[in-house]
Design an enzyme around this catalytic site. Structure first.
Site, mmCIF file in Angstrom:
data_model
loop_
_atom_site.group_PDB
_atom_site.id
_atom_site.type_symbol
_atom_site.label_atom_id
_atom_site.label_comp_id
_atom_site.label_asym_id
_atom_site.label_seq_id
_atom_site.Cartn_x
_atom_site.Cartn_y
_atom_site.Cartn_z
ATOM 1 N N ALA A 50 -12.147 -17.731 -2.856
ATOM 2 C CA ALA A 50 -11.667 -16.764 -3.854
ATOM 3 C C ALA A 50 -10.674 -17.432 -4.795
ATOM 4 C CB ALA A 50 -11.028 -15.566 -3.157
ATOM 5 N N GLY A 56 -9.915 -17.069 7.923
ATOM 6 C CA GLY A 56 -10.324 -15.862 8.619
ATOM 7 C C GLY A 56 -11.779 -15.486 8.449
ATOM 8 N N GLY A 57 -12.567 -16.305 7.762
ATOM 9 C CA GLY A 57 -13.961 -15.951 7.526
ATOM 10 C C GLY A 57 -14.157 -14.970 6.395
ATOM 11 N N MET A 58 -13.122 -14.798 5.539
ATOM 12 C CA MET A 58 -13.215 -13.876 4.411
ATOM 13 C C MET A 58 -13.178 -14.597 3.071
ATOM 14 S SD MET A 58 -10.943 -10.655 5.780
ATOM 15 C CE MET A 58 -11.612 -9.545 4.531
ATOM 16 N N LYS A 94 -14.555 -11.478 0.879
ATOM 17 C CA LYS A 94 -15.938 -11.081 1.166
ATOM 18 C C LYS A 94 -16.093 -10.793 2.649
ATOM 19 C CE LYS A 94 -17.307 -15.011 3.375
ATOM 20 N NZ LYS A 94 -17.738 -15.084 4.802
ATOM 21 N N ASP A 109 -19.351 -20.278 -0.837
ATOM 22 C CA ASP A 109 -19.037 -18.878 -1.130
ATOM 23 C C ASP A 109 -18.531 -18.658 -2.547
ATOM 24 O OD1 ASP A 109 -19.663 -18.168 1.510
ATOM 25 O OD2 ASP A 109 -17.598 -18.449 2.190
#
Length: 312
Positions: free
Chosen positions: A113, A106-108, A18, A145
Site C-alpha cells: 500500500a 500482517g498479510g494485509m 487488502k 500486491d
C-alpha cells in the site's frame, strides 16, 4: 496551473489494505514465485504517504508499528519512488513521510500500500503524467500486491498476483481484523511450509472458484462466508497456533466466517452487519483472546491523491 489535488512542494496519497477472499497456490514458477489465483478486496484501513521535494532521498515513518518499518532502500515506498524516477528519466529527490494504520507484516499488504501511494504521490509531484497502465507495470516490478492496491475494489489476481482483473461484485462487507501478537509471519516462511506440506502432491495452475464469483454477484455476506478459502491457512496456523485459536473463538462469538489474511498472521473475520462486527470485536476483547482489533468495510477505492498535502 497547479490543481487542487497537488502542491508544488508536497503531495499526499492514500492507499488501502487488502484481504484475500480466496487464495489458491499453484506450482513454483521458474522465477521462484508460485502461480496464484486470488480474489482481492480492498478494505477501509489506510496508509498515507507524503512525497516532499528534498535535497536527498529519505523516509520517515509514524503511526502503527512505525518502529518495525525500515526507512532505508528496502522500504517498498522508497523502491517505488526510485523506480518511477528512473522510468521517467531521473527526477529530483523526495522525502517520503509514511503514516501507517495497516498492520505491519500482517498479510494485509501494508508495504505494498505504501508503494502504491508513493507511486501516485510522486507521479503527481513530478507531474510525470504516466498512465495507470504505465504505473501498473512499475507496480508489478515492486511487489505482487502493488498493482491491485492502485486499483482497489474487488478483483482477481493471477500470475503471482500482479495481473489484476476487476470482478463484478455487489454489496458492502463488514470485517473485523485481528493482528496476531508477535513479530508477524514471514511470507517466504509460510510458503516454505506450504511447499513442505504439499511435497509429492500434484499441484495444478489455480483458477478462481465459480462459487466465490457467484457469491460476490449476490452481495450477500451469508453467501460469501462459506466459500472464503486460503491454501496457506494450514501453514500459517501451524507456524503460529494462536491464529487457530482466534479463528475458533470468532466463530463461537457469531462470526459468519474467519480466515487468515494472505500469508498471515492477521485473521480476517466476516460479519453480517455493522452491529455484528461490533459484537464480535467486543466479545473477542472481553474474552481476552484478542486485544488489538480493527474494523473496516470493503470494498473501497484503491490508491488516490488527497486534496491537500499533509506533512507528518
Amino acid at each position: 496551473m497547479t490543481s487542487a489535488l497537488e502542491s508544488p512542494d508536497a503531495v499526499t496519497a492514500r492507499a488501502p489494505a487488502k484481504v484475500n477472499l480466496e487464495l489458491f497456490v499453484g506450482p513454483l514458477r521458474e522465477d521462484g514465485f508460485h502461480s496464484l489465483s486470488t480474489v482481492y478486496q480492498a478494505v477501509g484501513i489506510h496508509d498515507e504517504v507524503t512525497a516532499a521535494r528534498a535535497d536527498e532521498w529519505g523516509c520517515t515513518v509514524s503511526g502503527r508499528d512505525a518502529e518495525r518499518v525500515p526507512t532505508n532502500d528496502s522500504n517498498l515506498a522508497i523502491q517505488a519512488a526510485r523506480a518511477l524516477a528512473e522510468r521517467t528519466g531521473g527526477q529530483d529527490p523526495v522525502h517520503l513521510s509514511i503514516h501507517k494504520e495497516i498492520p505491519v507484516a500482517g498479510g494485509m499488504a501494508g508495504g505494498s500500500a505504501d508503494a502504491a501511494a508513493a507511486l501516485l504521490a510522486c507521479n503527481a509531484l513530478w507531474e510525470t503524467d504516466l498512465s495507470r497502465e504505465d504505473l501498473d507495470a512499475i507496480a508489478a516490478d515492486i511487489g505482487s500486491d502493488v498493482p491491485f492496491l492502485l486499483h482497489g475494489g474487488t478483483a482477481v489476481g493471477s500470475g503471482r498476483g500482479e495481473l489484476v482483473t476487476a470482478v463484478l461484485a455487489k454489496g458492502r462487507y463488514h470485517w473485523v481484523f485481528v493482528p496476531c501478537t508477535g513479530s508477524g509471519l514471514s511470507t517466504p516462511t509460510v510458503y516454505e511450509a506450504f511447499d513442505a506440506r504439499t511435497a509429492g502432491s500434484e499441484i495444478t495452475d489455480p483458477v478462481p472458484s465459480a462459487a466465490l464469483m457467484s457469491a460476490l454477484r449476490t452481495g450477500d455476506p451469508l453467501e460469501l462466508a462459506p466459500v472464503l478459502d486460503n491454501d496457506l491457512q494450514p501453514d500459517a496456523v501451524g507456524l503460529q497456533p494462536q491464529i487457530g485459536e482466534i479463528i475458533e473463538a470468532a466463530m463461537g462469538f457469531g462470526a459468519l466466517a474467519a480466515i487468515v489474511s494472505g500469508s498471515g498472521p492477521t485473521v480476517a473475520i466476516l460479519a453480517g452487519s455493522t452491529e455484528g462486527a461490533i459484537d464480535v470485536a467486543v466479545a473477542l476483547t472481553a474474552s481476552g483472546v484478542a486485544g488489538d482489533i480493527l474494523r473496516a468495510t470493503g470494498p473501497v477505492h484503491g490508491a488516490h491523491v488527497l486534496p491537500t498535502a499533509r506533512l507528518l
